[in-house]
Design an enzyme around this catalytic site. Structure first.
Site, PDB file in Angstrom:
ATOM      1  CE1 TYR A 122      -4.042   1.451  -0.542  1.00 52.97           C
ATOM      2  CE2 TYR A 122      -3.488   2.823   1.333  1.00 52.97           C
ATOM      3  CZ  TYR A 122      -4.287   2.569   0.235  1.00 52.97           C
ATOM      4  OH  TYR A 122      -5.316   3.402  -0.091  1.00 52.97           O
ATOM      5  NE  ARG A 175      -8.629  12.443  -3.083  1.00 45.18           N
ATOM      6  CZ  ARG A 175      -9.004  12.366  -1.817  1.00 45.18           C
ATOM      7  NH1 ARG A 175      -9.651  13.371  -1.266  1.00 45.18           N
ATOM      8  NH2 ARG A 175      -8.761  11.304  -1.076  1.00 45.18           N
ATOM      9  CE  LYS A 193      -7.428   2.736   1.465  1.00 48.96           C
ATOM     10  NZ  LYS A 193      -7.334   3.445   2.744  1.00 48.96           N
ATOM     11  CD  GLU A 264      -9.890   4.326  -0.117  1.00 45.13           C
ATOM     12  OE1 GLU A 264      -8.997   5.087   0.284  1.00 45.13           O
ATOM     13  OE2 GLU A 264     -10.695   3.757   0.650  1.00 45.13           O
ATOM     14  CG  ASP A 265      -8.052   7.219  -3.364  1.00 43.83           C
ATOM     15  OD1 ASP A 265      -8.235   7.690  -2.228  1.00 43.83           O
ATOM     16  OD2 ASP A 265      -7.002   6.657  -3.694  1.00 43.83           O
ATOM     17  CG  ASP A 287     -10.459   4.474   4.282  1.00 50.48           C
ATOM     18  OD1 ASP A 287     -10.646   4.337   5.507  1.00 50.48           O
ATOM     19  OD2 ASP A 287      -9.332   4.455   3.763  1.00 50.48           O
ATOM     20  CG  ASP A 288     -10.421   8.711   0.315  1.00 52.33           C
ATOM     21  OD1 ASP A 288      -9.254   8.352   0.535  1.00 52.33           O
ATOM     22  OD2 ASP A 288     -11.087   8.301  -0.649  1.00 52.33           O
ATOM     23  CG  ASN A 427      -0.528   8.903   2.333  1.00 55.72           C
ATOM     24  OD1 ASN A 427       0.586   8.790   2.784  1.00 55.72           O
ATOM     25  ND2 ASN A 427      -1.623   8.490   2.965  1.00 55.72           N
TER      26      ASN A 427
END
Length: 568
Positions: A122, A175, A193, A264-265, A287-288, A427
């Protein structure tokens, strides 16, 4: 549910029902077709660890060297092979190939040394892997759903062979980390993940499914790249996008009614809208927004154990005002409400700062999700001036812009705090707002530090500091195991506060003395199962579980947890 994988009597393996030796023949070649399947199915294959008897029973005798390895010998070989490679990207590719060949051995590697291997599967390595996805593509994993197939999403999704899916991580690739629009290259994120769901919290891998929703890309480099594997068209927006997401959610609910869907993202505007639309309808979370908020809150709870202060006395200033920032700010606010403040008072202690300056009430460029944190204040363009005026106890970086926490910023924080909280959470490492070395040096060793990507220990004035990594991995795998163990119908904000407290309470005084505010990653499985049990208790208490509460929730979770071993 069984924890270790049920394997066929001839031979046995992990997480699969019995596979009988085939007698079916190919009518053209008169050759058996199924024995090799056991070596080509990652959940069944054990490579050189097949015993002589198992090879004979499965019809694969002679297809391997005669030597029979224990899993310990296989691990030693894997470590030797990894040490021969020249870069972390090569090690990432090796591990992904191993996951495709021998699932048990892959997880035995990860779970044997999580502190070493989490950064490989990850962040930060997965960022480079996503950027180069189309050029290093080897084997498909998961499901790709293109918007060009709208109207047939359920049909395509049903092609996935496993029919009991409890966790999906889905991205549209817009993203990815701090790297932007990577289109279908973002698939590395759901794959990584879900690997951590298993490696960190014991969620059985057969129950997980990574998905990429391909709605196009606005990355011209990808569109012009002949090797790009996704739809070569601009991203679909608006009602057509919303209808595509709705069809996807309906397909998931129809095929996998007990599934928890993790987003996610996604770009901020889509992330916020999707979560708002579905959070009270299905078992889902982002999660973000929520996982990042949970790990940030855990870090704050850990920090308060060092500073000796109360949560309700803190003020925080965010560098960045997107969905991650507002998600963290809202969860901090809700935690403050649990300790006696009103929601208005709590939100008033959380401030945002973005490319256009301080987020304040006179600004006309704000999205709805930012407005609860647009407080009355004069416009301000300097982050250092904002620090001097607001006097925050902590600064939290979620900007994805490197080096914004410069020497002037850290020194300003040190002037208004004896122990300033410095959290550069962006990150990957290349996007971090500052390094651990910079934070400790510029604060004269007084910073309480955690970052989104890992940094090595820092020695300053004879003291060695161990930087904590505020990685969502402390939150989302435990949340997944709690949802699995309870068959929860919803994921709520309060569950993330429970998770944050459970993470922080496991940090020892010795860890705190070294500056570490999260449990050591070497002990993350134990930490995650503890956190999962706390969340599960809350789920049962709130009536959100589909099953009856067992007498011992922690033992129930321990029994369900996947273990990377070959059955005898």
């Amino acid at each position: 549910m069984a924890t270790t994988k049920k394997t066929p009597a001839k031979p046995k393996s992990s997480n699969k029902s019995s596979t009988k030796k085939s007698t079916k023949t190919n009518t053209k070649t008169n050759t058996k077709t199924k024995p090799l399947n056991i070596m080509h199915d990652a959940s069944l294959n054990r490579g050189s660890a097949f015993t002589t008897e198992q090879r004979q029973a499965a019809g694969i005798e002679g297809l391997l060297p005669v030597g029979v390895d224990s899993i310990e010998l296989q691990l030693a070989r894997v470590h030797t092979q990894l040490d021969m490679l020249d870069s972390d990207l090569q090690r990432y590719l090796f591990l992904m190939d191993l996951q495709s060949r021998n699932q048990t051995l892959f997880y035995a590697v990860l779970m044997g040394d999580p502190a070493r291997f989490m950064p490989l599967v990850y962040t930060p390595t997965v960022g480079e892997a996503c950027q180069k996805f189309d050029h290093i593509f080897r084997a498909s994993r998961g499901v790709y759903l293109p918007i060009s197939a709208k109207g047939r999403l359920k049909e395509i999704l049903s092609n996935w062979p496993q029919k009991d899916i409890r966790f999906i991580v889905a991205t549209d690739g817009e993203r990815i980390l701090g790297l932007g629009d990577l289109g279908v290259g973002g698939m590395g994120i759901p794959v990584g993940k879900l690997a951590l769901y298993t490696a960190v919290a014991g969620v059985p891998p057969a129950l997980t499914l990574p998905i990429t929703l391909d709605v196009g890309t606005n990355n011209e480099d990808l569109i012009n790249d002949p090797l790009y594997l996704g739809l070569k068209q601009p991203r679909v927006r608006g009602k057509a996008y919303d209808a595509f997401i709705a069809e996807f959610v309906d397909a998931v609910q129809s095929l996998y009614p007990k599934c928890c869907l993790q987003w996610e993202d996604f770009a901020n505007f889509n992330a916020v809208s999707i979560l708002k639309t579905y959070k009270d309808k299905i078992c889902t979370y982002n999660d973000d927004i929520q996982g990042t908020a949970g790990v940030a809150l855990a870090g704050i709870y850990g920090s308060l154990r060092i500073s000796g202060q109360k949560l309700t006395d803190q003020r925080f200033l965010f560098m960045g005002a997107g969905s991650a920032a507002t998600g963290i700010a809202e969860l901090i606010s809700e935690a403050m409400v649990m300790e006696g403040l009103t929601i208005e008072e709590a939100r008033g202690r959380n401030w945002l700062f973005d490319v256009n300056g301080l987020v304040e009430s006179t600004r006309k460029d704000l999205a709805d999700f930012q407005k609860p944190f647009a407080h009355k204040h004069a416009p301000m363009k300097s982050f250092i001036d904002a620090i001097n005026d607001i006097k925050p106890n902590g600064i939290i970086g979620v900007s994805t812009v490197p080096k914004l926490f410069n020497q002037g910023v850290i020194e300003a924080m040190s002037r208004v705090n004896a122990r300033p909280i410095i959290f550069p959470y962006s990150n990957p490492t290349s996007r971090s707002e500052c390094t651990a070395q910079e934070a400790y040096q510029w604060s004269d060793g007084n910073a309480i530090f955690a970052s989104g990507s890992p940094f090595d220990p820092v020695t300053y004035k004879g003291q060695t500091f161990v930087p904590g990594q505020g990685n969502n991995v402390y939150i989302f795998p435990a949340m997944g195991m709690a949802v699995l163990a309870t068959e929860a119908t919803r994921v709520t904000q309060q569950m993330f506060i429970i998770a944050a407290k459970a993470v922080a309470e496991q940090v020892t005084q010795a860890d705190l003395d070294s500056g570490l505010i999260y449990p050591p990653q070497s002990q993350i499985l134990t930490a995650s199962l503890h956190t999962a049990a706390k969340i599960a208790d809350y789920i049962f208490e709130q009536g959100l579980a589909r099953i009856k509460k067992p007498k011992d929730v922690a033992a129930h979770i321990g029994q369900m947890a996947y273990k990377p071993v070959y059955d005898n």
